[in-house]
Design an enzyme around this catalytic site. Structure first.
Site, short mmCIF file in Angstrom:
data_model
loop_
_atom_site.label_atom_id
_atom_site.label_comp_id
_atom_site.label_asym_id
_atom_site.label_seq_id
_atom_site.Cartn_x
_atom_site.Cartn_y
_atom_site.Cartn_z
N CYS A 125 3.35 3.90 6.97
CA CYS A 125 3.04 2.54 7.42
C CYS A 125 3.15 1.52 6.29
CB CYS A 125 1.66 2.45 8.08
SG CYS A 125 1.51 3.44 9.55
N ASP A 166 -9.27 -4.37 1.76
CA ASP A 166 -9.03 -3.24 2.65
C ASP A 166 -9.48 -1.98 1.90
OD1 ASP A 166 -7.99 -1.05 3.94
OD2 ASP A 166 -5.99 -1.91 4.26
N GLN A 176 -8.76 3.28 2.04
CA GLN A 176 -8.50 4.45 1.19
C GLN A 176 -9.41 4.47 -0.04
OE1 GLN A 176 -6.67 6.87 2.11
NE2 GLN A 176 -5.46 5.93 3.74
N HIS A 210 -0.64 -1.69 3.63
CA HIS A 210 -0.39 -0.98 4.90
C HIS A 210 0.06 -2.05 5.92
CE1 HIS A 210 -1.61 1.14 8.63
NE2 HIS A 210 -1.58 2.25 7.92
N LYS A 245 -11.64 8.06 8.23
CA LYS A 245 -11.13 8.45 6.90
C LYS A 245 -12.28 8.85 5.97
CE LYS A 245 -7.12 5.40 7.32
NZ LYS A 245 -5.96 6.30 7.48
C1 LIG Z 1 -4.85 1.18 3.23
C2 LIG Z 1 -4.93 1.30 4.72
N1 LIG Z 1 -5.21 0.22 5.44
C3 LIG Z 1 -5.31 0.27 6.78
C4 LIG Z 1 -5.14 1.43 7.47
C5 LIG Z 1 -5.28 1.45 8.96
O1 LIG Z 1 -6.37 2.22 9.33
P1 LIG Z 1 -6.66 2.52 10.87
O2 LIG Z 1 -5.40 3.08 11.44
O3 LIG Z 1 -7.78 3.52 10.82
O4 LIG Z 1 -7.06 1.23 11.50
C6 LIG Z 1 -4.84 2.59 6.77
C7 LIG Z 1 -4.59 3.86 7.46
O5 LIG Z 1 -3.90 4.74 6.99
C8 LIG Z 1 -4.74 2.52 5.35
O6 LIG Z 1 -4.46 3.62 4.63
#
Ligand SMILES: Cc1ncc(COP(=O)(O)O)c(C=O)c1O
Length: 414
Positions: free
Chosen positions: A372, A208, A211, A131, A234
């Site tokens: 993203c 991370d 997900q 992301h 999430k």
């Molecule tokens: C794999 C992953 N990392 C990071 C993020 C960023 O999350 P946030 O916008 O809640 O900070 C997301 C959000 O879709 C994500 O799917």
């Protein structure tokens, strides 16, 4: 598809759905089918009520007051921290830092780890399926300290190239930062193998779990991961809050991120000293209601059991994959052997936005675009995908509505 529902026994899927009032919404006159869970999940009543009770009955600032309400609010806030620690099996509550979300957690680590450890010639290793929030903070750090960003490629199917990983990890890598589950492809990465390989070379690992945490049981001690980040919204909790887990010894060695109240022990113009963990990384008034909401969300997940949620979602994804395969012109994007939560696809040569719009008019909420993950789309030579993402309250009927909706869309777009 009735076996999916049985996984929740003695709970019924109807009882689960009744906890989420928003699922009763009509969209253009159609009952909502919510399949944008990877962007954010809906919130059960227990989460909404916990936050409401906080504001209605115990609202006060935490850690600062001797008065009754402040102490009750502090207890509730710290109880939420304990729930998070227990959910991911952290060794200590103070290894849990509340942040604004996954994005802030990664920025925090990139910033302070960078300051403490990165210099010219060092490398930061990520994957090509990150992301943007696990790319840009590292680009900023690398630019500032003269380090290099290295990227592990992935195959057409959406699986990491483990030979390339084995070669790249031998470089002067200081930190490996990668996603457990890809939000655009659904791939579950081989985390144990990758963490082990990094640690063999003394490389720190950030995972991370944005997900993953809502789909897969996570035990940070078993993973032996150094840092792990996720977002409350999430996993059925409120927006504006996230978690950074870090091993105590590592967090203690790092400089603070932001300065302000709470993160200090003493302040003078000559010299300021810093608070202990976790407060050293929590400058300013935290999102107290948010943390309490996340605690309630984790209680909710525990009340069903993440193992059962995982099984039910796997069965539903399998059903969806099978049913969607029959839609004329469908092409799946991301066909890794191990997947969770997400099915990305294209319909003929139609732009994902057009598909998403026609589904929306039928009350079906999916996400379209690059999610993203622009480098993922560049790698695959596509502008984006349509993404259906699943959670605890989705049903085979939701999948059937999606499939019907896609068939109608295919016909309309010709
Ligand atoms: C794999 C992953 N990392 C990071 C993020 C960023 O999350 P946030 O916008 O809640 O900070 C997301 C959000 O879709 C994500 O799917």
């Amino acid at each position: 598809m009735s076996h999916t529902l049985n996984i929740y026994e003695p709970l019924s899927i109807e009882a689960i759905r009744a906890e989420f009032p928003i699922l009763q919404t009509l969209v253009y006159g159609n009952p909502l089918v919510y399949l944008d869970n990877a962007a954010t999940t809906q919130k059960p009543l227990s989460v909404l009520e916990a936050m409401d009770v906080y504001y209605k009955t115990i609202n006060a600032n935490v850690h600062r007051g001797v008065h009754h309400l402040s102490q009750v609010a502090t207890d509730a806030f710290e109880e939420a921290r304990r729930k998070v620690a227990s959910y991911i099996n952290a060794a200590h509550d103070h290894e849990i830092i509340f942040t604004r979300g996954t994005t802030e957690g990664i920025n925090l680590v990139a910033s302070v780890f960078g300051r403490a450890n990165l210099k010219a010639g060092d490398e930061v290793l990520i994957t090509a399926m990150e992301h943007h929030s696990n790319i840009v903070p590292w680009q900023l750090a690398c630019e500032y300290y003269g380090a290099k960003l290295k990227v592990i490629p992935f195959s057409e199917r959406g699986e990491l190239d483990m030979d390339a990983f084995a070669a790249l990890i031998k470089g002067p890598v200081k930190i490996l930062s990668f996603t457990y589950v890809s939000n655009s492809l659904g791939t579950i990465n081989p985390v144990n193998e990758m963490i082990h390989a990094a640690h063999e070379r003394g490389i720190v690992v950030l995972l991370d779990a944005a997900q993953a945490v809502q789909h897969i049981p996570i035990d940070v001690q078993e993973l032996d991961v150094d840092f792990l980040v996720f977002s409350s919204h999430k996993i059925y909790g409120p927006t504006g809050l996230g978690v950074l887990y870090g091993k105590e010894a590592l967090l203690n060695k790092l400089p603070p991120y932001q300065g302000g109240g709470e993160m200090i022990r003493t302040v003078s113009f000559e010299k300021t000293t810093y608070n202990d963990l976790p407060f050293k990384f929590e400058a300013g008034t935290p999102d107290i209601a948010g943390a309490i909401g996340l605690g309630a969300a984790l209680d909710y997940v525990n009340s069903i059991g993440i193992d059962r949620i995982k099984l039910a979602e796997e069965a539903l994804m399998e059903y969806a994959q099978e049913m969607m395969s029959g839609v004329p012109g469908i092409r799946f994007v991301g066909e890794a052997a191990n997947k969770a939560g997400v099915i990305s696809f294209l319909l003929g040569n139609h732009h994902p936005f057009d598909v998403g719009e026609i589904l929306d008019k039928q009350g079906i909420a999916v996400r379209t675009g690059h999610h993203c993950c622009q480098p993922v789309m560049d790698r695959l030579g596509i502008p984006g995908t349509v993404r259906a993402s699943f959670s605890v309250y989705n049903t085979p009927e939701d999948v059937d509505r999606l499939v019907k909706g896609l068939e109608k869309t295919a016909k309309m777009l010709g």
